[in-house]
Design an enzyme around this catalytic site. Sequence first.
Site, PDB file in Angstrom:
ATOM      1  N   LYS A  77     120.599  41.959  45.054  1.00  0.00           N
ATOM      2  CA  LYS A  77     121.601  43.003  45.336  1.00  0.00           C
ATOM      3  C   LYS A  77     122.223  42.802  46.724  1.00  0.00           C
ATOM      4  CE  LYS A  77     119.151  46.500  47.804  1.00  0.00           C
ATOM      5  NZ  LYS A  77     119.466  46.765  49.171  1.00  0.00           N
ATOM      6  N   ASN A  87     118.964  37.280  54.478  1.00  0.00           N
ATOM      7  CA  ASN A  87     118.673  37.285  53.040  1.00  0.00           C
ATOM      8  C   ASN A  87     119.579  36.303  52.286  1.00  0.00           C
ATOM      9  OD1 ASN A  87     116.516  38.957  53.151  1.00  0.00           O
ATOM     10  ND2 ASN A  87     117.518  40.742  52.269  1.00  0.00           N
ATOM     11  N   LYS A  90     105.780  61.406  44.931  1.00  0.00           N
ATOM     12  CA  LYS A  90     105.531  60.365  45.936  1.00  0.00           C
ATOM     13  C   LYS A  90     104.864  60.966  47.173  1.00  0.00           C
ATOM     14  CE  LYS A  90     108.800  57.107  46.077  1.00  0.00           C
ATOM     15  NZ  LYS A  90     110.161  56.644  46.387  1.00  0.00           N
ATOM     16  N   LEU A 107     110.701  43.050  56.255  1.00  0.00           N
ATOM     17  CA  LEU A 107     109.395  42.916  55.600  1.00  0.00           C
ATOM     18  C   LEU A 107     109.513  42.359  54.190  1.00  0.00           C
ATOM     19  CD1 LEU A 107     108.785  45.296  53.291  1.00  0.00           C
ATOM     20  CD2 LEU A 107     108.508  46.694  55.310  1.00  0.00           C
ATOM     21  N   LYS A 155     120.622  41.039  59.064  1.00  0.00           N
ATOM     22  CA  LYS A 155     119.816  41.245  57.874  1.00  0.00           C
ATOM     23  C   LYS A 155     120.444  40.596  56.638  1.00  0.00           C
ATOM     24  CE  LYS A 155     116.986  42.641  54.912  1.00  0.00           C
ATOM     25  NZ  LYS A 155     115.960  43.596  54.666  1.00  0.00           N
ATOM     26  N   CYS A 173     115.752  43.160  46.688  1.00  0.00           N
ATOM     27  CA  CYS A 173     116.554  42.843  47.880  1.00  0.00           C
ATOM     28  C   CYS A 173     117.523  41.681  47.687  1.00  0.00           C
ATOM     29  CB  CYS A 173     115.638  42.540  49.057  1.00  0.00           C
ATOM     30  SG  CYS A 173     114.719  43.988  49.577  1.00  0.00           S
TER      31      CYS A 173
HETATM   32  C1  UDX Z   1     113.003  39.482  50.823  1.00  0.00           C
HETATM   33  C2  UDX Z   1     113.055  38.850  52.218  1.00  0.00           C
HETATM   34  O1  UDX Z   1     112.157  37.733  52.272  1.00  0.00           O
HETATM   35  C3  UDX Z   1     112.670  39.893  53.268  1.00  0.00           C
HETATM   36  O2  UDX Z   1     112.771  39.338  54.560  1.00  0.00           O
HETATM   37  C4  UDX Z   1     113.602  41.074  53.123  1.00  0.00           C
HETATM   38  O3  UDX Z   1     113.235  42.084  54.037  1.00  0.00           O
HETATM   39  C5  UDX Z   1     113.569  41.626  51.709  1.00  0.00           C
HETATM   40  O4  UDX Z   1     113.872  40.596  50.772  1.00  0.00           O
HETATM   41  P1  UDX Z   1     111.053  40.107  49.114  1.00  0.00           P
HETATM   42  O5  UDX Z   1     112.115  40.657  48.207  1.00  0.00           O
HETATM   43  O6  UDX Z   1     109.804  40.895  49.321  1.00  0.00           O
HETATM   44  O7  UDX Z   1     111.655  39.853  50.567  1.00  0.00           O
HETATM   45  O8  UDX Z   1     110.630  38.700  48.488  1.00  0.00           O
HETATM   46  P2  UDX Z   1     110.609  37.167  48.933  1.00  0.00           P
HETATM   47  O9  UDX Z   1     109.245  36.780  49.308  1.00  0.00           O
HETATM   48  O10 UDX Z   1     111.688  36.854  49.863  1.00  0.00           O
HETATM   49  O11 UDX Z   1     110.934  36.496  47.511  1.00  0.00           O
HETATM   50  C6  UDX Z   1     112.157  36.780  46.849  1.00  0.00           C
HETATM   51  C7  UDX Z   1     112.243  36.066  45.534  1.00  0.00           C
HETATM   52  O12 UDX Z   1     112.444  34.676  45.721  1.00  0.00           O
HETATM   53  C8  UDX Z   1     111.014  36.203  44.636  1.00  0.00           C
HETATM   54  O13 UDX Z   1     111.438  36.431  43.305  1.00  0.00           O
HETATM   55  C9  UDX Z   1     110.344  34.848  44.762  1.00  0.00           C
HETATM   56  O14 UDX Z   1     109.581  34.517  43.636  1.00  0.00           O
HETATM   57  C10 UDX Z   1     111.544  33.924  44.926  1.00  0.00           C
HETATM   58  N1  UDX Z   1     111.259  32.672  45.627  1.00  0.00           N
HETATM   59  C11 UDX Z   1     110.814  32.678  46.911  1.00  0.00           C
HETATM   60  C12 UDX Z   1     111.477  31.458  44.981  1.00  0.00           C
HETATM   61  O15 UDX Z   1     111.891  31.422  43.814  1.00  0.00           O
HETATM   62  N2  UDX Z   1     111.237  30.282  45.658  1.00  0.00           N
HETATM   63  C13 UDX Z   1     110.784  30.275  46.926  1.00  0.00           C
HETATM   64  O16 UDX Z   1     110.602  29.179  47.469  1.00  0.00           O
HETATM   65  C14 UDX Z   1     110.567  31.497  47.580  1.00  0.00           C
END
Ligand code: UDX
Length: 437
Positions: free
Chosen positions: A267, A212, A35, A150, A208, A264
Site C-alpha cells: 500500500k 519502503n 482491543k 518497525l 519513510k 505496509c
Molecule cells: C516493512 C518494512 O521493512 C518496515 O521498515 C516498515 O516499517 C513496514 O514495512 P514489514 O511489513 O513488517 O516491514 O515486513 P518486511 O520484513 O519488510 O517484509 C515485507 C515483505 O517482503 C514480506 O512479505 C516478506 O516475506 C517479503 N520479503 C522480504 C521478500 O519477499 N524477500 C526478502 O528478501 C525480504
Amino acid sequence: MRISVIGCGYLGAVHAACMAKLGHDVVGIDVDETKIKDLAGAKAPFYEPGLEELLAEVQTTGRLTFSTELSAAEGSHVHFICVGTPQKKGENAADLSYVNAALHGLVPYLSPGDLVVGKSTVPVGTATRLAEVVEESEPAAHLLWNPEFLREGHAVADTLSPDRLVYGIEGGSEEHPAVQKLDEVYAASIQAGTPRLVTDLPTAELVKTAANSFLATKISFINAMAELCDAVGADVTLLADAIGMDNRIGRRFLNAGIGFGGGCLPKDIRAFMARAGELGADQALTFLREVDAINMRRRSRVVELTRELCDGSLLGKRITVLGAAFKPESDDVRDSPALSVAAQLQLQGAVVTVTDPEALANAARRFPELHYEHVTESALTRANAVLLLTEWQEYRDLDPYEAAALVSTCKILDGRNVLDPSKWRAAGWTYRGLGRP
Ligand code: UDX
C-alpha cells in the site's frame, strides 16, 4: 514524561508498551473497545513475539494504562499519533480519515508546550497541513513527524533499539524546543548511540516512503532476476549470494520468492505513486508500477508452476499450503501472497488446505471458503502437492522422509527458496523452487 499514544494497532500497541518500558507514564487510546480491553489485560490483540511479556511487565509498574476516550490524552505532554493509513477502497491513495480524526479529536485536549508526534505513514505534505491544525488550536504546541520503521515480528526490538531516529520539524532546526522534548522521550536510545537526524516535515515523511519503496524495489529486482534464471536454468539464490557480497548491494532483502505483502510495502508504494501524481511528479515513480507488477506476477507464476507440478490440471487436486501469514513470526494476513495464491488455486478447482502456526484465525476471516488445518502433519496427509509459501522455521525444518510418508504424491514447490533441493530430491521428492534449476 507523561505520554499518550493514539491508535493501538501494530504500531501503537508496541510503541505504548515500549515507552512505558523506557520509564514514561503512558496512556494508550483506541476507539476499539475489545482491543483496549485486551491490552489492559496484558493480552496482545495480534501475534508479536515478546509483546505480551512486555505488556505484563510494564503493567505491574502502573505506568501503562489504556482508554477508549481521547480525553484521556489530557495532561500528557507528548502525544503520539499511531493510527493506520490503509489504501483507499478502489484507488491507490492512502486513506487519511483515521489520522485526521485522531488529530482533530486530540487538539481540544492540548496544553501550551505540548508536542504532537506523528508516526503513521502519510503522503508527503500531510504533516505540514496537520501542523497548521495544531497551531490554530493551540499556538504554543508543536507538531513533529517521527516516522516509524518497525518490522512486524521484530517490533519490540525495533522500537527499543531502532536503526535511526528521524525527526521532521518545521524549519528543520536542531535547536527547536520540540527536538529537545523528543530527545527526552528517546533518551535511552540516544544514549545507546542511535543516530538521530533532524529534517524539515516533508523530508521526514519522504524518508519513510522512500525506505519502503527501496525495499520493495530490491525484492522485485531479485524476483525479476528469478524470472530470468527460470528462463535460462540459472540459480537465483546463488546469484543473490554473489551480488550480495558486494557491500554496496548487500544480501538482505534479496530473497526471491512469491514476493512481498503485508500491511505496509504494497500500500505504501501505491500511495507514493498516487501522491507523486498529485504533485505533478508521477514520472519520477513510474518504476514503482513495474515493481508492483513484478511482485503481483509472482503470485500467478506460483499458480502456473503448481499446475505444472500437478501434471497440467488443478481440478480436484489436493494442495497443501504451508503458511498463510505474509511473513513468518506474524499472524498478519493483509495482502498475504501465500493466502492470495491459496485462494487462486481454490478458484481454479484445486482442493486447498492451508496451515500456519499463528495466522489461521485471521486467514479464515479473510477467506472462509478455504480449508484450514492446525496440525502440519494432518495438513500434509494425502496431499498431491505441497507449497511452502511462508517460511516459518517449522516448515524450513520439515523432514522430507517423514513428510513423504504422509503425502499422496511427493511434489513440493518451495515458494521462498528456503529448502535444500538436494535433500528433498534424495528423499524422493520432485522439488521446484522459484528461479532455481
Ligand atoms: C516493512 C518494512 O521493512 C518496515 O521498515 C516498515 O516499517 C513496514 O514495512 P514489514 O511489513 O513488517 O516491514 O515486513 P518486511 O520484513 O519488510 O517484509 C515485507 C515483505 O517482503 C514480506 O512479505 C516478506 O516475506 C517479503 N520479503 C522480504 C521478500 O519477499 N524477500 C526478502 O528478501 C525480504
